[in-house]
Design a protein around this motif. Structure first.
Motif, PDB file in Angstrom:
ATOM      1  N   TYR A  43     -26.431  47.152 103.451  1.00  0.00           N
ATOM      2  CA  TYR A  43     -27.223  47.545 102.290  1.00  0.00           C
ATOM      3  C   TYR A  43     -28.097  48.744 102.659  1.00  0.00           C
ATOM      4  O   TYR A  43     -28.514  48.888 103.812  1.00  0.00           O
ATOM      5  N   VAL A  44     -28.425  49.562 101.661  1.00  0.00           N
ATOM      6  CA  VAL A  44     -29.512  50.525 101.758  1.00  0.00           C
ATOM      7  C   VAL A  44     -30.396  50.287 100.542  1.00  0.00           C
ATOM      8  O   VAL A  44     -29.919  50.303  99.406  1.00  0.00           O
ATOM      9  N   PHE A  45     -31.680  50.048 100.793  1.00  0.00           N
ATOM     10  CA  PHE A  45     -32.614  49.718  99.714  1.00  0.00           C
ATOM     11  C   PHE A  45     -33.736  50.740  99.620  1.00  0.00           C
ATOM     12  O   PHE A  45     -34.177  51.304 100.624  1.00  0.00           O
ATOM     13  N   THR A  46     -34.227  50.926  98.399  1.00  0.00           N
ATOM     14  CA  THR A  46     -35.515  51.570  98.204  1.00  0.00           C
ATOM     15  C   THR A  46     -36.587  50.510  98.477  1.00  0.00           C
ATOM     16  O   THR A  46     -36.314  49.303  98.435  1.00  0.00           O
ATOM     17  N   PRO A  47     -37.833  50.921  98.713  1.00  0.00           N
ATOM     18  CA  PRO A  47     -38.897  49.925  98.955  1.00  0.00           C
ATOM     19  C   PRO A  47     -39.139  49.002  97.767  1.00  0.00           C
ATOM     20  O   PRO A  47     -39.802  47.967  97.914  1.00  0.00           O
ATOM     21  N   SER A  48     -38.611  49.345  96.601  1.00  0.00           N
ATOM     22  CA  SER A  48     -38.784  48.500  95.409  1.00  0.00           C
ATOM     23  C   SER A  48     -38.239  47.097  95.612  1.00  0.00           C
ATOM     24  O   SER A  48     -38.637  46.161  94.908  1.00  0.00           O
ATOM     25  N   ILE A  49     -37.328  46.921  96.569  1.00  0.00           N
ATOM     26  CA  ILE A  49     -36.749  45.587  96.779  1.00  0.00           C
ATOM     27  C   ILE A  49     -37.824  44.592  97.185  1.00  0.00           C
ATOM     28  O   ILE A  49     -37.730  43.396  96.886  1.00  0.00           O
ATOM     29  N   PHE A  50     -38.899  45.068  97.827  1.00  0.00           N
ATOM     30  CA  PHE A  50     -39.960  44.149  98.236  1.00  0.00           C
ATOM     31  C   PHE A  50     -40.719  43.598  97.037  1.00  0.00           C
ATOM     32  O   PHE A  50     -41.102  42.428  97.013  1.00  0.00           O
ATOM     33  N   SER A  51     -40.937  44.431  96.018  1.00  0.00           N
ATOM     34  CA  SER A  51     -41.560  43.941  94.783  1.00  0.00           C
ATOM     35  C   SER A  51     -40.691  42.888  94.126  1.00  0.00           C
ATOM     36  O   SER A  51     -41.183  41.885  93.605  1.00  0.00           O
ATOM     37  N   SER A  52     -39.373  43.105  94.165  1.00  0.00           N
ATOM     38  CA  SER A  52     -38.442  42.135  93.584  1.00  0.00           C
ATOM     39  C   SER A  52     -38.457  40.830  94.372  1.00  0.00           C
ATOM     40  O   SER A  52     -38.398  39.737  93.795  1.00  0.00           O
ATOM     41  N   LEU A  53     -38.541  40.923  95.690  1.00  0.00           N
ATOM     42  CA  LEU A  53     -38.612  39.711  96.518  1.00  0.00           C
ATOM     43  C   LEU A  53     -39.881  38.920  96.223  1.00  0.00           C
ATOM     44  O   LEU A  53     -39.866  37.682  96.182  1.00  0.00           O
ATOM     45  N   GLU A  54     -40.989  39.627  95.982  1.00  0.00           N
ATOM     46  CA  GLU A  54     -42.257  38.945  95.725  1.00  0.00           C
ATOM     47  C   GLU A  54     -42.284  38.262  94.362  1.00  0.00           C
ATOM     48  O   GLU A  54     -43.079  37.339  94.134  1.00  0.00           O
ATOM     49  N   LEU A  55     -41.417  38.702  93.443  1.00  0.00           N
ATOM     50  CA  LEU A  55     -41.338  38.069  92.127  1.00  0.00           C
ATOM     51  C   LEU A  55     -40.650  36.708  92.175  1.00  0.00           C
ATOM     52  O   LEU A  55     -40.818  35.889  91.275  1.00  0.00           O
ATOM     53  N   LEU A  56     -39.871  36.484  93.234  1.00  0.00           N
ATOM     54  CA  LEU A  56     -39.142  35.227  93.335  1.00  0.00           C
ATOM     55  C   LEU A  56     -40.109  34.104  93.685  1.00  0.00           C
ATOM     56  O   LEU A  56     -41.018  34.261  94.495  1.00  0.00           O
ATOM     57  N   ASN A  57     -39.896  32.969  93.071  1.00  0.00           N
ATOM     58  CA  ASN A  57     -40.781  31.821  93.300  1.00  0.00           C
ATOM     59  C   ASN A  57     -39.936  30.566  93.510  1.00  0.00           C
ATOM     60  O   ASN A  57     -39.889  29.685  92.653  1.00  0.00           O
ATOM     61  N   PRO A  58     -39.253  30.497  94.639  1.00  0.00           N
ATOM     62  CA  PRO A  58     -38.374  29.341  94.870  1.00  0.00           C
ATOM     63  C   PRO A  58     -39.163  28.051  95.037  1.00  0.00           C
ATOM     64  O   PRO A  58     -40.335  28.069  95.429  1.00  0.00           O
ATOM     65  N   LYS A  59     -38.525  26.942  94.727  1.00  0.00           N
ATOM     66  CA  LYS A  59     -39.151  25.646  94.947  1.00  0.00           C
ATOM     67  C   LYS A  59     -39.263  25.396  96.448  1.00  0.00           C
ATOM     68  O   LYS A  59     -38.591  26.026  97.257  1.00  0.00           O
ATOM     69  N   GLU A  60     -40.121  24.481  96.788  1.00  0.00           N
ATOM     70  CA  GLU A  60     -40.309  24.144  98.202  1.00  0.00           C
ATOM     71  C   GLU A  60     -38.975  23.754  98.824  1.00  0.00           C
ATOM     72  O   GLU A  60     -38.183  23.023  98.222  1.00  0.00           O
ATOM     73  N   GLU A  61     -38.722  24.273 100.012  1.00  0.00           N
ATOM     74  CA  GLU A  61     -37.507  24.044 100.799  1.00  0.00           C
ATOM     75  C   GLU A  61     -36.314  24.850 100.299  1.00  0.00           C
ATOM     76  O   GLU A  61     -35.267  24.841 100.927  1.00  0.00           O
ATOM     77  N   GLU A  62     -36.430  25.555  99.178  1.00  0.00           N
ATOM     78  CA  GLU A  62     -35.347  26.426  98.727  1.00  0.00           C
ATOM     79  C   GLU A  62     -35.405  27.750  99.477  1.00  0.00           C
ATOM     80  O   GLU A  62     -36.480  28.230  99.843  1.00  0.00           O
ATOM     81  N   GLU A  63     -34.231  28.347  99.698  1.00  0.00           N
ATOM     82  CA  GLU A  63     -34.167  29.632 100.362  1.00  0.00           C
ATOM     83  C   GLU A  63     -34.492  30.769  99.389  1.00  0.00           C
ATOM     84  O   GLU A  63     -34.295  30.636  98.179  1.00  0.00           O
ATOM     85  N   ILE A  64     -35.005  31.855  99.935  1.00  0.00           N
ATOM     86  CA  ILE A  64     -35.236  33.069  99.154  1.00  0.00           C
ATOM     87  C   ILE A  64     -33.984  33.923  99.285  1.00  0.00           C
ATOM     88  O   ILE A  64     -33.672  34.419 100.369  1.00  0.00           O
ATOM     89  N   GLN A  65     -33.263  34.045  98.200  1.00  0.00           N
ATOM     90  CA  GLN A  65     -31.971  34.725  98.230  1.00  0.00           C
ATOM     91  C   GLN A  65     -32.139  36.224  97.988  1.00  0.00           C
ATOM     92  O   GLN A  65     -32.776  36.643  97.015  1.00  0.00           O
ATOM     93  N   LEU A  66     -31.555  37.025  98.843  1.00  0.00           N
ATOM     94  CA  LEU A  66     -31.572  38.474  98.643  1.00  0.00           C
ATOM     95  C   LEU A  66     -30.834  38.840  97.356  1.00  0.00           C
ATOM     96  O   LEU A  66     -31.225  39.776  96.651  1.00  0.00           O
ATOM     97  N   THR A  67     -29.792  38.081  97.039  1.00  0.00           N
ATOM     98  CA  THR A  67     -29.040  38.331  95.803  1.00  0.00           C
ATOM     99  C   THR A  67     -29.947  38.225  94.583  1.00  0.00           C
ATOM    100  O   THR A  67     -29.854  39.041  93.650  1.00  0.00           O
ATOM    101  N   ASP A  68     -30.849  37.245  94.561  1.00  0.00           N
ATOM    102  CA  ASP A  68     -31.766  37.087  93.427  1.00  0.00           C
ATOM    103  C   ASP A  68     -32.715  38.280  93.324  1.00  0.00           C
ATOM    104  O   ASP A  68     -33.057  38.722  92.221  1.00  0.00           O
ATOM    105  N   ALA A  69     -33.142  38.801  94.474  1.00  0.00           N
ATOM    106  CA  ALA A  69     -34.021  39.974  94.459  1.00  0.00           C
ATOM    107  C   ALA A  69     -33.278  41.203  93.943  1.00  0.00           C
ATOM    108  O   ALA A  69     -33.850  42.019  93.211  1.00  0.00           O
ATOM    109  N   ILE A  70     -32.015  41.335  94.317  1.00  0.00           N
ATOM    110  CA  ILE A  70     -31.213  42.459  93.810  1.00  0.00           C
ATOM    111  C   ILE A  70     -31.073  42.347  92.296  1.00  0.00           C
ATOM    112  O   ILE A  70     -31.155  43.344  91.570  1.00  0.00           O
ATOM    113  N   LYS A  71     -30.888  41.130  91.812  1.00  0.00           N
ATOM    114  CA  LYS A  71     -30.775  40.903  90.365  1.00  0.00           C
ATOM    115  C   LYS A  71     -32.067  41.346  89.661  1.00  0.00           C
ATOM    116  O   LYS A  71     -32.029  41.964  88.595  1.00  0.00           O
TER     117      LYS A  71
END
Length: 269
Positions: free
Chosen positions: A203-231
């Motif tokens: 992958y090559v990302f702009t720094p905007s991917i970090f804002s997208s990662l921070e928007l994710l709010n998985p339930k406890e014990e759930e993984e933070i998926q990079l695919t969800d951040a890309i979405k």
């Protein structure tokens, strides 16, 4: 210019148990080199100058591997075998390390690189995927497209329908020259995949991917998926995909791993 890269290497390697209880999958031997060395070399050949490797507390062997061994060097000098030092693996770039305290997924591992990246575009290379025999290193192909389009870009591979459930799969508009405008992305579709274009570990990302990662709010014990951040990223800015040139091997697949070893021995890659 893309000069920084993140290599996530903190996962449990569950597909390769039981050997990964004691040997990180990133250290699986391919010829006389471990898998992660192929990926580090690919990054360096592509112009990367700084690499952050995300490890866990059980993977200090990766840190040790890319360090000098003063005892070994002294031993070789004493035995007049200093010519063997030409096989030195310490890269001539800056390596950094950080620990992922819990295995919370690929998205979490990338998130840990926010301070390292700053406000720059950056590459991500997964050491599960070894890509050889392309006209250019796979990540360099993506970097060149980023420098043309100025947007995040994902490495892609055409995959048979029966294997698509193992990957992130995109819905994209074909632009020509193996390039696609990514319209949607689905993680491991159980049925009705949107295409046969699977995401590979480049992958090559702009720094905007970090804002997208921070928007994710998985339930406890759930993984933070990079695919969800890309979405999430797709809702804010354009993202492209490119089918990379070269043969891809997934070292978590026994068949791929054996094929890769055979190719390396036969061709001396």
């Amino acid at each position: 210019m893309v000069k920084k890269a993140i290599i996530p290497a903190a996962g449990y390697g569950t597909r390769s148990l039981p050997i990964t209880k004691v040997i990180p999958k990133e250290m699986f031997p391919i010829g006389v080199k471990p898998a992660i060395q192929f990926v580090v070399e690919e990054a360096i050949e592509s112009g990367i100058e700084e690499i952050l490797i995300v490890v866990s507390r059980t993977k200090n062997v990766i840190v040790d591997y890319f360090d000098h061994s003063l005892e070994l060097e002294a031993f070789l000098e004493k035995k007049n075998k200093t010519h063997l030092l030409t096989k030195e693996v310490v890269p001539n770039i800056q390596l950094y390390y950080t620990r992922q305290p819990y295995a919370r997924g690929l998205g979490d591992a990338v998130r840990l690189g926010k301070l390292f990246v700053g406000n720059e575009p950056f590459a991500v290379l997964l050491p599960d995927d070894i890509i050889l025999e392309g006209k250019k290193p796979a990540i360099k192909q993506l970097i060149e497209e980023y420098e043309t389009h100025g947007h995040s870009i994902i490495g892609l591979n055409k995959v048979a329908a029966e294997h698509l459930h193992k990957y992130g799969v995109i819905k994209g508009k074909e632009l020509g020259a193996q390039m696609y405008h990514v319209m949607d992305i689905i993680e491991k579709p159980k049925k009705n995949p949107p295409s046969n274009l699977a995401v590979i570990g480049r992958y090559v990302f702009t720094p905007s991917i970090f804002s997208s990662l921070e928007l994710l709010n998985p339930k406890e014990e759930e993984e933070i998926q990079l695919t969800d951040a890309i979405k999430e990223l797709l809702a804010k800015e354009a993202c492209y995909g490119k089918i990379t040139d070269g043969k891809r091997f997934d070292i978590g697949s026994p068949d791929d791993y054996i094929s890769l070893i055979n190719m390396v021995y036969q061709k001396g890659v």
